[in-house]
Scaffold this motif. Structure first.
Motif, PDB file in Angstrom:
ATOM      1  N   ASP A  72      41.359  35.920  36.201  1.00 27.59           N
ATOM      2  CA  ASP A  72      41.582  37.579  36.658  1.00 27.59           C
ATOM      3  C   ASP A  72      41.201  37.497  37.848  1.00 27.59           C
ATOM      4  O   ASP A  72      42.013  39.108  38.393  1.00 27.59           O
ATOM      5  CB  ASP A  72      41.628  38.320  35.531  1.00 27.59           C
ATOM      6  CG  ASP A  72      40.201  38.925  35.855  1.00 27.59           C
ATOM      7  OD1 ASP A  72      39.220  37.885  36.082  1.00 27.59           O
ATOM      8  OD2 ASP A  72      39.718  40.603  35.065  1.00 27.59           O
ATOM      9  N   THR A  73      41.086  36.472  38.235  1.00 24.81           N
ATOM     10  CA  THR A  73      40.670  36.569  40.276  1.00 24.81           C
ATOM     11  C   THR A  73      42.659  36.757  40.883  1.00 24.81           C
ATOM     12  O   THR A  73      43.582  36.144  39.990  1.00 24.81           O
ATOM     13  CB  THR A  73      39.748  34.883  40.186  1.00 24.81           C
ATOM     14  OG1 THR A  73      40.950  34.250  40.297  1.00 24.81           O
ATOM     15  CG2 THR A  73      38.842  35.349  40.038  1.00 24.81           C
ATOM     16  N   PHE A  74      42.150  38.134  41.964  1.00 25.17           N
ATOM     17  CA  PHE A  74      43.574  38.031  42.964  1.00 25.17           C
ATOM     18  C   PHE A  74      43.075  37.430  44.025  1.00 25.17           C
ATOM     19  O   PHE A  74      43.922  37.093  44.952  1.00 25.17           O
ATOM     20  CB  PHE A  74      43.910  38.957  42.983  1.00 25.17           C
ATOM     21  CG  PHE A  74      42.915  40.680  42.975  1.00 25.17           C
ATOM     22  CD1 PHE A  74      41.878  40.006  44.328  1.00 25.17           C
ATOM     23  CD2 PHE A  74      41.976  40.893  42.209  1.00 25.17           C
ATOM     24  CE1 PHE A  74      41.356  41.851  45.074  1.00 25.17           C
ATOM     25  CE2 PHE A  74      41.280  42.198  42.686  1.00 25.17           C
ATOM     26  CZ  PHE A  74      40.531  42.131  43.821  1.00 25.17           C
ATOM     27  N   ALA A  75      42.049  36.760  44.987  1.00 21.15           N
ATOM     28  CA  ALA A  75      41.446  36.052  45.419  1.00 21.15           C
ATOM     29  C   ALA A  75      40.791  35.153  45.295  1.00 21.15           C
ATOM     30  O   ALA A  75      39.317  35.286  44.691  1.00 21.15           O
ATOM     31  CB  ALA A  75      40.858  37.136  46.599  1.00 21.15           C
ATOM     32  N   ARG A  76      40.292  33.992  46.152  1.00 19.92           N
ATOM     33  CA  ARG A  76      39.822  32.793  45.780  1.00 19.92           C
ATOM     34  C   ARG A  76      40.066  32.626  47.475  1.00 19.92           C
ATOM     35  O   ARG A  76      40.509  32.184  47.623  1.00 19.92           O
ATOM     36  CB  ARG A  76      40.035  31.720  45.325  1.00 19.92           C
ATOM     37  CG  ARG A  76      38.635  30.559  44.733  1.00 19.92           C
ATOM     38  CD  ARG A  76      39.713  29.701  44.131  1.00 19.92           C
ATOM     39  NE  ARG A  76      38.663  28.623  43.992  1.00 19.92           N
ATOM     40  CZ  ARG A  76      37.629  27.949  42.778  1.00 19.92           C
ATOM     41  NH1 ARG A  76      38.410  28.588  41.660  1.00 19.92           N
ATOM     42  NH2 ARG A  76      37.528  26.924  43.085  1.00 19.92           N
ATOM     43  N   PHE A  77      38.689  32.157  48.154  1.00 19.94           N
ATOM     44  CA  PHE A  77      37.958  31.562  49.570  1.00 19.94           C
ATOM     45  C   PHE A  77      36.557  31.010  49.560  1.00 19.94           C
ATOM     46  O   PHE A  77      35.258  31.477  49.124  1.00 19.94           O
ATOM     47  CB  PHE A  77      38.707  32.926  50.592  1.00 19.94           C
ATOM     48  CG  PHE A  77      37.328  33.979  50.332  1.00 19.94           C
ATOM     49  CD1 PHE A  77      36.427  34.042  50.760  1.00 19.94           C
ATOM     50  CD2 PHE A  77      37.905  35.038  49.435  1.00 19.94           C
ATOM     51  CE1 PHE A  77      35.477  35.157  50.305  1.00 19.94           C
ATOM     52  CE2 PHE A  77      37.324  35.853  49.395  1.00 19.94           C
ATOM     53  CZ  PHE A  77      36.213  36.126  50.083  1.00 19.94           C
TER      54      PHE A  77
END
Length: 144
Positions: A72-77
């Protein structure tokens, strides 16, 4: 019903220790710990540090719920690995593994140290394969 779920389900969150049901405190198979979230905007974050020998990567995953799960992640960096987390790796003697941690009020907090990291097959894409290839280059340091 205490609100407890299976390993794969949600973790219950309580506003104070006094709200944790007595049967939870009495069960030696359960662990109660203080919730120390990392926030990014309106989301919650967890950092995943994966390493093999002298190769590593670390990403911050941001999701809408207090317990961040990859699905359910909406950002990854990418993010740097704090010295304190690297020191934990040295102290624990890990050559290969994955550490999950947060940075709460500026302090890195190790949540999980795993010697056998896995990934659901559906989550593997070309970027993940590239990351795995890079980690595989750490085998020389691992064997030394």
């Amino acid at each position: 019903d205490t609100g407890l779920r299976s390993f794969a389900g949600p973790y219950p969150l309580y506003d104070s220790p006094s709200q944790v049901p007595a049967e939870v405190w009495e069960d030696s198979q359960l662990l109660v710990e203080r919730f120390l979230p990392e926030r990014h905007g309106d989301g919650y974050a967890i950092r995943a540090y994966v390493f093999f020998g002298d190769h590593e990567r670390c990403n911050c995953l941001v999701g809408p719920h207090p317990i961040v799960k990859g699905a359910d992640t909406f950002a990854r960096f990418p993010v740097p690995v704090p010295d304190a987390i690297r020191e934990e790796r040295r102290r624990l003697g890990f050559d290969f593994g994955k550490f999950d941690f947060v940075v709460h009020d500026g302090t890195p907090i190790l949540l999980d140290a795993n010697r056998t990291p896995t990934m659901p097959s559906g989550a593997i894409n070309e970027a993940v394969r590239d990351g795995m290839r890079d980690l595989a280059r750490g085998i020389g340091a691992f064997l030394r």
